[in-house]
Design a protein around this motif. Structure first.
Motif, PDB file in Angstrom:
ATOM      1  N   GLN A   1       0.819  -1.211   0.000  1.00 21.41           N
ATOM      2  CA  GLN A   1       0.000   0.000   0.000  1.00 21.41           C
ATOM      3  C   GLN A   1       0.851   1.257   0.000  1.00 21.41           C
ATOM      4  O   GLN A   1       0.497   2.256  -0.642  1.00 21.41           O
ATOM      5  CB  GLN A   1      -0.939  -0.006   1.216  1.00 21.41           C
ATOM      6  CG  GLN A   1      -2.113  -0.959   1.111  1.00 21.41           C
ATOM      7  CD  GLN A   1      -2.981  -0.953   2.353  1.00 21.41           C
ATOM      8  OE1 GLN A   1      -2.590  -0.407   3.400  1.00 21.41           O
ATOM      9  NE2 GLN A   1      -4.151  -1.549   2.259  1.00 21.41           N
ATOM     10  N   TRP A   2       1.964   1.234   0.699  1.00 22.81           N
ATOM     11  CA  TRP A   2       2.843   2.388   0.769  1.00 22.81           C
ATOM     12  C   TRP A   2       3.827   2.436  -0.398  1.00 22.81           C
ATOM     13  O   TRP A   2       4.657   3.328  -0.471  1.00 22.81           O
ATOM     14  CB  TRP A   2       3.611   2.376   2.088  1.00 22.81           C
ATOM     15  CG  TRP A   2       2.767   2.768   3.272  1.00 22.81           C
ATOM     16  CD1 TRP A   2       1.412   2.929   3.295  1.00 22.81           C
ATOM     17  CD2 TRP A   2       3.228   3.035   4.595  1.00 22.81           C
ATOM     18  NE1 TRP A   2       0.999   3.272   4.553  1.00 22.81           N
ATOM     19  CE2 TRP A   2       2.082   3.347   5.379  1.00 22.81           C
ATOM     20  CE3 TRP A   2       4.467   3.029   5.202  1.00 22.81           C
ATOM     21  CZ2 TRP A   2       2.169   3.666   6.729  1.00 22.81           C
ATOM     22  CZ3 TRP A   2       4.547   3.336   6.556  1.00 22.81           C
ATOM     23  CH2 TRP A   2       3.417   3.661   7.311  1.00 22.81           C
ATOM     24  N   GLY A   3       3.740   1.465  -1.312  1.00 23.79           N
ATOM     25  CA  GLY A   3       4.627   1.458  -2.464  1.00 23.79           C
ATOM     26  C   GLY A   3       6.049   1.033  -2.156  1.00 23.79           C
ATOM     27  O   GLY A   3       6.948   1.192  -2.987  1.00 23.79           O
ATOM     28  N   LYS A   4       6.274   0.473  -0.982  1.00 21.67           N
ATOM     29  CA  LYS A   4       7.622   0.052  -0.607  1.00 21.67           C
ATOM     30  C   LYS A   4       8.032  -1.226  -1.328  1.00 21.67           C
ATOM     31  O   LYS A   4       9.204  -1.604  -1.287  1.00 21.67           O
ATOM     32  CB  LYS A   4       7.723  -0.151   0.910  1.00 21.67           C
ATOM     33  CG  LYS A   4       7.278   1.044   1.743  1.00 21.67           C
ATOM     34  CD  LYS A   4       7.987   2.324   1.375  1.00 21.67           C
ATOM     35  CE  LYS A   4       7.530   3.486   2.252  1.00 21.67           C
ATOM     36  NZ  LYS A   4       8.120   4.781   1.835  1.00 21.67           N
ATOM     37  N   ASP A   5       7.081  -1.898  -1.984  1.00 21.51           N
ATOM     38  CA  ASP A   5       7.420  -3.109  -2.728  1.00 21.51           C
ATOM     39  C   ASP A   5       8.262  -2.796  -3.963  1.00 21.51           C
ATOM     40  O   ASP A   5       8.760  -3.709  -4.623  1.00 21.51           O
ATOM     41  CB  ASP A   5       6.161  -3.889  -3.124  1.00 21.51           C
ATOM     42  CG  ASP A   5       5.189  -3.052  -3.931  1.00 21.51           C
ATOM     43  OD1 ASP A   5       5.129  -1.819  -3.732  1.00 21.51           O
ATOM     44  OD2 ASP A   5       4.468  -3.629  -4.761  1.00 21.51           O
TER      45      ASP A   5
ATOM     46  N   LEU B   1       3.859  10.999  -9.555  1.00 22.56           N
ATOM     47  CA  LEU B   1       3.901  12.356  -9.022  1.00 22.56           C
ATOM     48  C   LEU B   1       2.537  13.024  -9.076  1.00 22.56           C
ATOM     49  O   LEU B   1       2.310  14.049  -8.417  1.00 22.56           O
ATOM     50  CB  LEU B   1       4.922  13.200  -9.802  1.00 22.56           C
ATOM     51  CG  LEU B   1       6.385  12.741  -9.741  1.00 22.56           C
ATOM     52  CD1 LEU B   1       7.241  13.620 -10.626  1.00 22.56           C
ATOM     53  CD2 LEU B   1       6.890  12.784  -8.300  1.00 22.56           C
ATOM     54  N   GLU B   2       1.622  12.452  -9.877  1.00 24.86           N
ATOM     55  CA  GLU B   2       0.284  13.040 -10.006  1.00 24.86           C
ATOM     56  C   GLU B   2      -0.528  12.858  -8.728  1.00 24.86           C
ATOM     57  O   GLU B   2      -1.519  13.559  -8.516  1.00 24.86           O
ATOM     58  CB  GLU B   2      -0.442  12.413 -11.197  1.00 24.86           C
ATOM     59  CG  GLU B   2       0.251  12.691 -12.532  1.00 24.86           C
ATOM     60  CD  GLU B   2      -0.404  11.947 -13.687  1.00 24.86           C
ATOM     61  OE1 GLU B   2      -1.443  11.294 -13.452  1.00 24.86           O
ATOM     62  OE2 GLU B   2       0.125  12.018 -14.813  1.00 24.86           O
ATOM     63  N   THR B   3      -0.147  11.890  -7.888  1.00 21.34           N
ATOM     64  CA  THR B   3      -0.800  11.697  -6.590  1.00 21.34           C
ATOM     65  C   THR B   3       0.269  11.850  -5.518  1.00 21.34           C
ATOM     66  O   THR B   3       0.716  10.862  -4.930  1.00 21.34           O
ATOM     67  CB  THR B   3      -1.459  10.313  -6.500  1.00 21.34           C
ATOM     68  OG1 THR B   3      -0.480   9.300  -6.798  1.00 21.34           O
ATOM     69  CG2 THR B   3      -2.603  10.195  -7.498  1.00 21.34           C
TER      70      THR B   3
ATOM     71  N   ILE C   1       8.792  12.914   2.640  1.00 23.03           N
ATOM     72  CA  ILE C   1       9.455  11.955   3.519  1.00 23.03           C
ATOM     73  C   ILE C   1       8.833  10.563   3.410  1.00 23.03           C
ATOM     74  O   ILE C   1       9.494   9.558   3.668  1.00 23.03           O
ATOM     75  CB  ILE C   1       9.415  12.443   4.994  1.00 23.03           C
ATOM     76  CG1 ILE C   1      10.345  11.594   5.856  1.00 23.03           C
ATOM     77  CG2 ILE C   1       7.987  12.440   5.534  1.00 23.03           C
ATOM     78  CD1 ILE C   1      11.786  11.581   5.449  1.00 23.03           C
ATOM     79  N   ILE C   2       7.570  10.473   3.023  1.00 20.59           N
ATOM     80  CA  ILE C   2       6.903   9.175   2.890  1.00 20.59           C
ATOM     81  C   ILE C   2       7.404   8.424   1.665  1.00 20.59           C
ATOM     82  O   ILE C   2       7.485   7.187   1.664  1.00 20.59           O
ATOM     83  CB  ILE C   2       5.373   9.351   2.806  1.00 20.59           C
ATOM     84  CG1 ILE C   2       4.841   9.984   4.097  1.00 20.59           C
ATOM     85  CG2 ILE C   2       4.676   8.017   2.542  1.00 20.59           C
ATOM     86  CD1 ILE C   2       5.029   9.122   5.324  1.00 20.59           C
ATOM     87  N   ALA C   3       7.741   9.166   0.607  1.00 21.71           N
ATOM     88  CA  ALA C   3       8.114   8.511  -0.659  1.00 21.71           C
ATOM     89  C   ALA C   3       9.445   9.037  -1.189  1.00 21.71           C
ATOM     90  O   ALA C   3       9.643   9.122  -2.402  1.00 21.71           O
ATOM     91  CB  ALA C   3       7.013   8.715  -1.695  1.00 21.71           C
ATOM     92  N   ILE C   4      10.367   9.363  -0.289  1.00 27.36           N
ATOM     93  CA  ILE C   4      11.638   9.933  -0.755  1.00 27.36           C
ATOM     94  C   ILE C   4      12.431   8.928  -1.579  1.00 27.36           C
ATOM     95  O   ILE C   4      13.235   9.300  -2.435  1.00 27.36           O
ATOM     96  CB  ILE C   4      12.468  10.456   0.433  1.00 27.36           C
ATOM     97  CG1 ILE C   4      13.625  11.313  -0.094  1.00 27.36           C
ATOM     98  CG2 ILE C   4      12.949   9.302   1.319  1.00 27.36           C
ATOM     99  CD1 ILE C   4      14.343  12.099   0.987  1.00 27.36           C
ATOM    100  N   GLU C   5      12.177   7.617  -1.350  1.00 27.68           N
ATOM    101  CA  GLU C   5      12.863   6.621  -2.173  1.00 27.68           C
ATOM    102  C   GLU C   5      12.463   6.749  -3.640  1.00 27.68           C
ATOM    103  O   GLU C   5      13.232   6.389  -4.541  1.00 27.68           O
ATOM    104  CB  GLU C   5      12.604   5.200  -1.658  1.00 27.68           C
ATOM    105  CG  GLU C   5      11.219   4.658  -1.940  1.00 27.68           C
ATOM    106  CD  GLU C   5      10.188   5.058  -0.902  1.00 27.68           C
ATOM    107  OE1 GLU C   5       9.087   4.488  -0.937  1.00 27.68           O
ATOM    108  OE2 GLU C   5      10.480   5.931  -0.056  1.00 27.68           O
TER     109      GLU C   5
END
Length: 202
Positions: free
Chosen positions: A34-38, A144-146, A151-155
């Motif tokens: 859900q957080w896109g960390k995959d 980037l559209e959402t 800090i949540i998606a700095i990767e």
């Protein structure tokens, strides 16, 4: 045992997510996705996740808090991070962020033996890679559209920069292959290979 535990992206993700509160493995896997960390942590195989959780538990970095029983689901063991786990998380983050490490990725290894191929084959393969990278960059830009807090998606910033840099390198190498400024032949390389073999055997 915690001092000898071999860190990994998956172990770091599990410990970090458990700092938000106790969870069972399925919830951890779902939250990573859900957080896109995959995109930066491999959780494709649930068995790998469970093995890592077992190892963290044995090392004392996490501990069980109980087992949930629900008629709709199998039994689920819930875990929480320990003080040792919190300390390990911060130590790993400090080491990883501060100190570059040679991680031996596949592409540089393949490039080091590119002389096994012809310039023509190399051109075809790099054109395929360029297409893959262009699609990946487009997908990354679409995220980037959402926007999320940085800090949540700095990767995502990092992976997009790395993808763009690799695409630039591939395009430059393709240009050199096409204009002939970068080329080779097995016949020209054979004497160098012979000399290297003799030096290695000496």
């Amino acid at each position: 045992m915690t001092s000898t535990f071999r860190r990994s992206p998956l172990a770091l993700a599990i410990l970090s997510l458990l700092e938000t509160g106790p969870m069972h493995p399925y919830a951890i896997q779902r939250l990573i996705k859900q957080w896109g960390k995959d995109q930066v942590v491999n959780v494709g195989q649930r068995a790998s996740l469970y093995r890592m959780i077992d190892r963290l538990d044995e090392a004392g970095l996490i501990t069980t808090t109980g087992t949930d029983r629900d008629e709709r689901y199998p039994e689920r063991t819930t875990y929480e991070v320990t003080d040792a786990g919190r300390a390990a998380t911060r130590q790993w983050l400090a080491e990883i962020v501060s100190t570059p490490r040679n991680e031996f990725p596949e592409l540089p290894a393949a490039l080091s033996f590119l002389l096994m191929l012809t310039p023509e084959t190399t051109t075809e393969l790099l054109e395929q890679r360029r297409a893959h990278l262009a699609r990946r960059l487009a997908d990354q830009d679409a995220k980037l559209e959402t926007p999320l807090p940085r800090i949540i998606a700095i990767e995502d910033d990092y992976t997009r920069a790395m993808t763009r840099a690799e695409l630039t390198w591939v395009e430059g190498t393709l240009a050199d292959l096409r204009d002939g400024s970068f080329t080779w032949s097995h016949a020209e390389l054979a004497p160098l290979a012979d000399a290297s073999m003799k030096a290695a055997e000496a």
